[in-house]
Scaffold this motif. Sequence first.
Motif, PDB file in Angstrom:
ATOM      1  N   GLU A   1       7.014  13.949 -14.273  1.00  0.00           N
ATOM      2  CA  GLU A   1       7.644  12.831 -13.523  1.00  0.00           C
ATOM      3  C   GLU A   1       8.848  12.026 -14.061  1.00  0.00           C
ATOM      4  OE1 GLU A   1       4.629   9.809 -11.566  1.00  0.00           O
ATOM      5  OE2 GLU A   1       5.607   8.574 -13.164  1.00  0.00           O
ATOM      6  N   TYR A   2       9.839  12.079 -12.900  1.00  0.00           N
ATOM      7  CA  TYR A   2      11.072  11.543 -13.352  1.00  0.00           C
ATOM      8  C   TYR A   2      11.118  10.339 -12.136  1.00  0.00           C
ATOM      9  CZ  TYR A   2      11.995  15.454 -16.021  1.00  0.00           C
ATOM     10  OH  TYR A   2      11.785  16.487 -17.170  1.00  0.00           O
ATOM     11  N   ARG A   3      11.191   9.079 -12.262  1.00  0.00           N
ATOM     12  CA  ARG A   3      11.153   8.013 -11.461  1.00  0.00           C
ATOM     13  C   ARG A   3      12.507   7.430 -11.124  1.00  0.00           C
ATOM     14  NH1 ARG A   3       6.199   4.610 -10.837  1.00  0.00           N
ATOM     15  NH2 ARG A   3       4.460   5.954 -11.469  1.00  0.00           N
ATOM     16  N   GLY A   4      12.747   7.277 -10.025  1.00  0.00           N
ATOM     17  CA  GLY A   4      13.894   6.492  -9.571  1.00  0.00           C
ATOM     18  C   GLY A   4      13.777   5.326  -8.721  1.00  0.00           C
ATOM     19  N   GLU A   5      14.737   4.776  -8.288  1.00  0.00           N
ATOM     20  CA  GLU A   5      14.458   3.345  -7.502  1.00  0.00           C
ATOM     21  C   GLU A   5      14.133   3.759  -6.146  1.00  0.00           C
ATOM     22  OE1 GLU A   5      14.912   0.157  -8.013  1.00  0.00           O
ATOM     23  OE2 GLU A   5      15.204   0.828 -10.265  1.00  0.00           O
ATOM     24  N   GLU A   6      14.377   5.038  -5.530  1.00  0.00           N
ATOM     25  CA  GLU A   6      14.032   5.156  -4.152  1.00  0.00           C
ATOM     26  C   GLU A   6      13.178   6.536  -4.092  1.00  0.00           C
ATOM     27  OE1 GLU A   6      17.305   5.159  -1.371  1.00  0.00           O
ATOM     28  OE2 GLU A   6      18.071   3.454  -2.165  1.00  0.00           O
ATOM     29  N   ILE A   7      13.301   7.409  -5.330  1.00  0.00           N
ATOM     30  CA  ILE A   7      12.622   8.648  -5.045  1.00  0.00           C
ATOM     31  C   ILE A   7      12.084   8.890  -6.566  1.00  0.00           C
ATOM     32  CG2 ILE A   7      14.592  10.127  -5.579  1.00  0.00           C
ATOM     33  CD1 ILE A   7      13.523  12.013  -3.581  1.00  0.00           C
TER      34      ILE A   7
ATOM     35  N   VAL B   1      20.511  22.693  -9.861  1.00  0.00           N
ATOM     36  CA  VAL B   1      21.606  22.411 -10.641  1.00  0.00           C
ATOM     37  C   VAL B   1      22.766  22.719  -9.779  1.00  0.00           C
ATOM     38  CG1 VAL B   1      22.779  23.354 -12.532  1.00  0.00           C
ATOM     39  CG2 VAL B   1      20.322  23.212 -12.643  1.00  0.00           C
ATOM     40  N   LYS B   2      22.778  23.752  -8.716  1.00  0.00           N
ATOM     41  CA  LYS B   2      24.188  24.209  -8.078  1.00  0.00           C
ATOM     42  C   LYS B   2      24.051  23.034  -6.941  1.00  0.00           C
ATOM     43  CE  LYS B   2      22.829  28.692  -7.957  1.00  0.00           C
ATOM     44  NZ  LYS B   2      22.766  29.893  -7.415  1.00  0.00           N
ATOM     45  N   GLY B   3      23.083  22.416  -6.421  1.00  0.00           N
ATOM     46  CA  GLY B   3      22.950  21.552  -5.440  1.00  0.00           C
ATOM     47  C   GLY B   3      23.647  20.213  -5.763  1.00  0.00           C
ATOM     48  N   LEU B   4      22.979  19.720  -6.796  1.00  0.00           N
ATOM     49  CA  LEU B   4      23.454  18.388  -7.292  1.00  0.00           C
ATOM     50  C   LEU B   4      23.317  18.249  -8.744  1.00  0.00           C
ATOM     51  CD1 LEU B   4      21.262  15.710  -4.800  1.00  0.00           C
ATOM     52  CD2 LEU B   4      23.431  16.034  -5.038  1.00  0.00           C
ATOM     53  N   PRO B   5      24.493  18.835  -9.207  1.00  0.00           N
ATOM     54  CA  PRO B   5      24.557  18.862 -10.806  1.00  0.00           C
ATOM     55  C   PRO B   5      24.352  17.534 -11.322  1.00  0.00           C
ATOM     56  CG  PRO B   5      26.571  19.267  -9.631  1.00  0.00           C
ATOM     57  CD  PRO B   5      25.697  19.335  -8.626  1.00  0.00           C
ATOM     58  N   GLU B   6      24.942  16.344 -10.929  1.00  0.00           N
ATOM     59  CA  GLU B   6      24.766  14.920 -11.376  1.00  0.00           C
ATOM     60  C   GLU B   6      23.531  14.411 -11.268  1.00  0.00           C
ATOM     61  OE1 GLU B   6      25.867  14.246  -6.927  1.00  0.00           O
ATOM     62  OE2 GLU B   6      26.151  15.888  -8.380  1.00  0.00           O
ATOM     63  N   VAL B   7      22.413  15.007 -10.734  1.00  0.00           N
ATOM     64  CA  VAL B   7      21.121  14.676 -10.747  1.00  0.00           C
ATOM     65  C   VAL B   7      20.227  15.797 -11.475  1.00  0.00           C
ATOM     66  CG1 VAL B   7      18.773  14.502  -9.259  1.00  0.00           C
ATOM     67  CG2 VAL B   7      21.002  13.548  -8.432  1.00  0.00           C
ATOM     68  N   PHE B   8      20.519  16.955 -11.491  1.00  0.00           N
ATOM     69  CA  PHE B   8      19.640  17.977 -12.160  1.00  0.00           C
ATOM     70  C   PHE B   8      20.748  18.617 -13.319  1.00  0.00           C
ATOM     71  CE2 PHE B   8      18.007  17.644  -7.907  1.00  0.00           C
ATOM     72  CZ  PHE B   8      16.650  17.605  -8.299  1.00  0.00           C
ATOM     73  N   ASN B   9      20.746  18.081 -14.533  1.00  0.00           N
ATOM     74  CA  ASN B   9      21.819  18.339 -15.623  1.00  0.00           C
ATOM     75  C   ASN B   9      20.956  18.798 -16.601  1.00  0.00           C
ATOM     76  OD1 ASN B   9      23.714  18.396 -17.521  1.00  0.00           O
ATOM     77  ND2 ASN B   9      24.494  16.714 -17.150  1.00  0.00           N
ATOM     78  N   VAL B  10      20.956  20.257 -16.915  1.00  0.00           N
ATOM     79  CA  VAL B  10      20.213  20.609 -17.999  1.00  0.00           C
ATOM     80  C   VAL B  10      20.620  20.222 -19.277  1.00  0.00           C
ATOM     81  CG1 VAL B  10      19.142  22.504 -16.792  1.00  0.00           C
ATOM     82  CG2 VAL B  10      21.412  22.962 -17.804  1.00  0.00           C
ATOM     83  N   LYS B  11      21.986  19.910 -19.692  1.00  0.00           N
ATOM     84  CA  LYS B  11      22.356  19.419 -20.595  1.00  0.00           C
ATOM     85  C   LYS B  11      22.067  17.868 -21.264  1.00  0.00           C
ATOM     86  CE  LYS B  11      26.112  22.847 -20.522  1.00  0.00           C
ATOM     87  NZ  LYS B  11      27.423  23.088 -20.441  1.00  0.00           N
ATOM     88  N   ALA B  12      21.588  17.079 -20.282  1.00  0.00           N
ATOM     89  CA  ALA B  12      21.128  15.804 -20.346  1.00  0.00           C
ATOM     90  C   ALA B  12      19.597  15.409 -20.594  1.00  0.00           C
ATOM     91  CB  ALA B  12      21.711  14.983 -18.968  1.00  0.00           C
ATOM     92  N   LYS B  13      19.300  14.308 -21.212  1.00  0.00           N
ATOM     93  CA  LYS B  13      18.140  14.156 -21.532  1.00  0.00           C
ATOM     94  C   LYS B  13      17.949  12.708 -20.896  1.00  0.00           C
ATOM     95  CE  LYS B  13      17.208  16.983 -25.219  1.00  0.00           C
ATOM     96  NZ  LYS B  13      16.177  17.924 -25.359  1.00  0.00           N
ATOM     97  N   PRO B  14      16.884  12.330 -20.112  1.00  0.00           N
ATOM     98  CA  PRO B  14      16.179  13.617 -19.132  1.00  0.00           C
ATOM     99  C   PRO B  14      17.034  14.558 -18.266  1.00  0.00           C
ATOM    100  CG  PRO B  14      15.536  11.354 -18.174  1.00  0.00           C
ATOM    101  CD  PRO B  14      16.771  11.113 -19.465  1.00  0.00           C
ATOM    102  N   TRP B  15      16.762  15.486 -18.142  1.00  0.00           N
ATOM    103  CA  TRP B  15      17.453  16.234 -17.233  1.00  0.00           C
ATOM    104  C   TRP B  15      17.443  16.280 -15.849  1.00  0.00           C
ATOM    105  CZ3 TRP B  15      16.701  20.547 -13.659  1.00  0.00           C
ATOM    106  CH2 TRP B  15      15.468  20.667 -13.442  1.00  0.00           C
TER     107      TRP B  15
ATOM    108  N   ALA C   1      17.840  13.107 -13.222  1.00  0.00           N
ATOM    109  CA  ALA C   1      18.266  11.342 -12.947  1.00  0.00           C
ATOM    110  C   ALA C   1      18.190  11.354 -11.418  1.00  0.00           C
ATOM    111  CB  ALA C   1      19.476  11.143 -13.595  1.00  0.00           C
ATOM    112  N   PRO C   2      17.149  10.938 -11.002  1.00  0.00           N
ATOM    113  CA  PRO C   2      17.167  10.745  -9.492  1.00  0.00           C
ATOM    114  C   PRO C   2      18.034   9.637  -8.975  1.00  0.00           C
ATOM    115  CG  PRO C   2      14.880  10.733 -10.535  1.00  0.00           C
ATOM    116  CD  PRO C   2      15.816  10.593 -11.691  1.00  0.00           C
ATOM    117  N   ASP C   3      18.264   8.773  -9.679  1.00  0.00           N
ATOM    118  CA  ASP C   3      19.176   7.726  -9.219  1.00  0.00           C
ATOM    119  C   ASP C   3      20.738   7.871  -9.121  1.00  0.00           C
ATOM    120  OD1 ASP C   3      17.111   5.735  -8.589  1.00  0.00           O
ATOM    121  OD2 ASP C   3      17.260   5.116 -10.665  1.00  0.00           O
ATOM    122  N   GLU C   4      21.010   9.185  -9.376  1.00  0.00           N
ATOM    123  CA  GLU C   4      22.462   9.619  -9.345  1.00  0.00           C
ATOM    124  C   GLU C   4      23.060   9.998  -8.037  1.00  0.00           C
ATOM    125  OE1 GLU C   4      24.651   9.296 -12.118  1.00  0.00           O
ATOM    126  OE2 GLU C   4      22.767   7.987 -12.768  1.00  0.00           O
ATOM    127  N   ALA C   5      22.108  10.225  -7.233  1.00  0.00           N
ATOM    128  CA  ALA C   5      22.327  10.532  -5.871  1.00  0.00           C
ATOM    129  C   ALA C   5      21.582   9.750  -4.958  1.00  0.00           C
ATOM    130  CB  ALA C   5      22.297  12.169  -5.577  1.00  0.00           C
TER     131      ALA C   5
END
Length: 68
Positions: free
Chosen positions: A5-11, A27-41, A43-47
């Motif tokens: 589970e990855y919790r965001g404010e709205e989703i 990753v192609k659709g929303l790299p700012e949310v789904f970033n395999v180089k980040a931890k956690p990978w 981040a629902p609140d980035e979009a």
Amino acid sequence: MGYREYRGEEITVYFDKDMCQHAAECVKGLPEVFNVKAKPWIAPDEAAAKHVSEVINRCPSGALKYKI
């Protein structure tokens, strides 16, 4: 199945690594949310929740789910 589970404010995004086929729609659709180089990978609140859900709906394996 083991959804993580990855919790965001709205989703909240759920991911099952065992189901993932690595099509990279997320990753192609929303790299700012789904970033395999980040931890956690995921981040629902980035979009906006609407955009996150649209990208998740394109996941061909069903490895990604969400709850608004």
